[in-house]
Design an enzyme around this catalytic site. Structure first.
Site, mmCIF file in Angstrom:
data_model
loop_
_atom_site.group_PDB
_atom_site.id
_atom_site.type_symbol
_atom_site.label_atom_id
_atom_site.label_comp_id
_atom_site.label_asym_id
_atom_site.label_seq_id
_atom_site.Cartn_x
_atom_site.Cartn_y
_atom_site.Cartn_z
ATOM 1 N N LYS A 53 0.589 -1.390 -0.012
ATOM 2 C CA LYS A 53 -0.110 -0.001 -0.024
ATOM 3 C C LYS A 53 0.803 1.367 -0.033
ATOM 4 O O LYS A 53 0.515 2.259 -0.928
ATOM 5 C CB LYS A 53 -1.049 -0.175 1.166
ATOM 6 C CG LYS A 53 -2.015 -1.151 1.138
ATOM 7 C CD LYS A 53 -2.864 -1.208 2.265
ATOM 8 C CE LYS A 53 -3.660 -2.459 2.232
ATOM 9 N NZ LYS A 53 -4.497 -2.716 3.462
ATOM 10 N N GLN A 97 -4.524 -1.278 9.469
ATOM 11 C CA GLN A 97 -4.375 -2.691 9.026
ATOM 12 C C GLN A 97 -5.023 -3.896 9.870
ATOM 13 O O GLN A 97 -4.759 -4.091 11.026
ATOM 14 C CB GLN A 97 -2.887 -3.224 8.681
ATOM 15 C CG GLN A 97 -2.829 -4.364 7.765
ATOM 16 C CD GLN A 97 -3.319 -4.334 6.481
ATOM 17 O OE1 GLN A 97 -3.237 -3.326 5.847
ATOM 18 N NE2 GLN A 97 -3.951 -5.528 6.099
ATOM 19 N N ASP A 120 -11.105 2.900 3.885
ATOM 20 C CA ASP A 120 -11.679 1.429 3.610
ATOM 21 C C ASP A 120 -13.029 1.425 3.406
ATOM 22 O O ASP A 120 -13.698 0.269 2.973
ATOM 23 C CB ASP A 120 -11.224 0.665 5.000
ATOM 24 C CG ASP A 120 -9.909 -0.026 4.556
ATOM 25 O OD1 ASP A 120 -9.305 -0.303 3.477
ATOM 26 O OD2 ASP A 120 -8.972 -0.437 5.721
#
Ligand code: NAP
Length: 281
Positions: A53, A97, A120
């Site tokens: 990422k 995460q 997200d």
């Protein structure tokens, strides 16, 4: 014989477009777009995801702020960090995460991310807005699937779509996106009766269950569009999807490969969401 939906090529194309938009944004606003990535612990897969990422951010000109806390980090330390990022002017998007170490309350920590920075798309507000077909930040993987359908001229309108899997991060938002795109949607899961027949009725079949090569050709309608979200290992330890690709590709009209299908789109949509979050701020 089906047409391969090339997620890698589409991801590269979208990233090139994004790079230009991001450069124009930075020029106009006199600042870089920022994505904060919080990793807690030493899970090797999570470390790889985070590295990828960060690399992808660099590629398109997003500044990444990376925070790596030890596995034994205290709840209040993680909460303090996320709260600080929530109010930071340099940070447009925050990504924690998952999975977090078991002693941490993931739900409580994620709730500290303001919906406008929830790149997200996991927050109740973003999910609720998606369900009500309002402006929202959409979970990256299903959002990427919609981009793939669009790119290949596949309009879900009026089609029968079956989503196999009902997770909060893939199956449910996928179903909502397809409903919003005027498909007639059925969601299946481990308790679904007569799964084979339900899947075989689908014009568009999206599979996200985490079972290697589970969807066989007899579960697929001739000419169906098959989207394989799964990332599994076959009996030889080789990366594969939830769909028995070799056989299903003979029946489908369009199909995504694994690797090179949905996977590359997920990170791309994270970059896209970060850009959108910055532009809306
Ligand atoms: P998850 O949270 O484990 O959910 C799996 C879903 O599949 C559940 O709804 C479960 O039903 C259903 N299921 C499991 N076995 C089934 C069976 N035999 N028959 C019918 N339904 C079954 O998984 P996820 O996070 O959505 O991920 C799914 C897959 O996508 C995994 O392989 C994951 O690695 C992959 N993935 C890939 C990407 C990407 O970027 N390519 C992103 C995210 C996930 P119940 O609800 O009844 O338990």
């Amino acid at each position: 014989m089906s047409t391969l939906i090339d997620g890698k090529a589409l991801a590269a194309k979208l990233r090139a477009e994004l790079k230009e938009k991001i450069a124009a944004f930075s020029e106009e606003k006199g600042r870089q777009i920022g994505l904060a990535v919080v990793l807690v612990g030493e899970d090797p897969a999570s470390q790889v995801y985070v590295r990828n990422k960060i690399k992808a951010c660099e590629e398109v000109g997003i500044r990444s702020y990376s925070y790596h806390l030890p596995a034994a980090a205290q709840e209040q330390d993680v909460e303090a960090l996320v709260s600080e990022l929530a109010s930071s002017d340099n940070v447009d998007g925050i990504l924690v995460q998952l999975p977090l170490p078991k002693h941490l309350d993931a739900e409580k920590i994620l709730r500290l991310i303001p919906p406008a920075k929830d790149v997200d798309g996991f927050s109740a507000e973003n999910v609720g807005n998606l369900a009500m077909h309002r402006e929202s930040i959409v979970a990256c993987t299903p959002f990427g699937v919609m981009k793939m359908l669009e790119e290949y001229g596949i309009d879900p309108k009026g089609k029968s779509a079956v989503v196999l899997g009902r997770s909060n991060i893939v199956g449910k938002p996928m179903a909502m996106l397809l409903i919003n795109a005027d498909a007639t949607v059925t969601v299946c899961h481990s308790k679904t009766r007569d799964l084979k027949a339900v899947c075989a009725g689908a014009d568009i079949l999206v599979v996200a269950i985490g079972r290697a090569k589970f969807v066989t050709a007899d579960m697929v309608k001739e000419g169906a569009v098959v989207i394989d979200v799964g990332m599994d290992r076959d009996e030889n330890g080789k990366l594969c999807g939830d769909v028995d690709f070799e056989n299903v590709k003979e029946k489908a009209s369009f199909i995504t490969p694994v690797p090179g299908g949905v996977g590359p789109m997920t990170i791309t949509m994270l970059l896209y969401n970060t850009y959108i979050a910055a532009a809306r701020r």
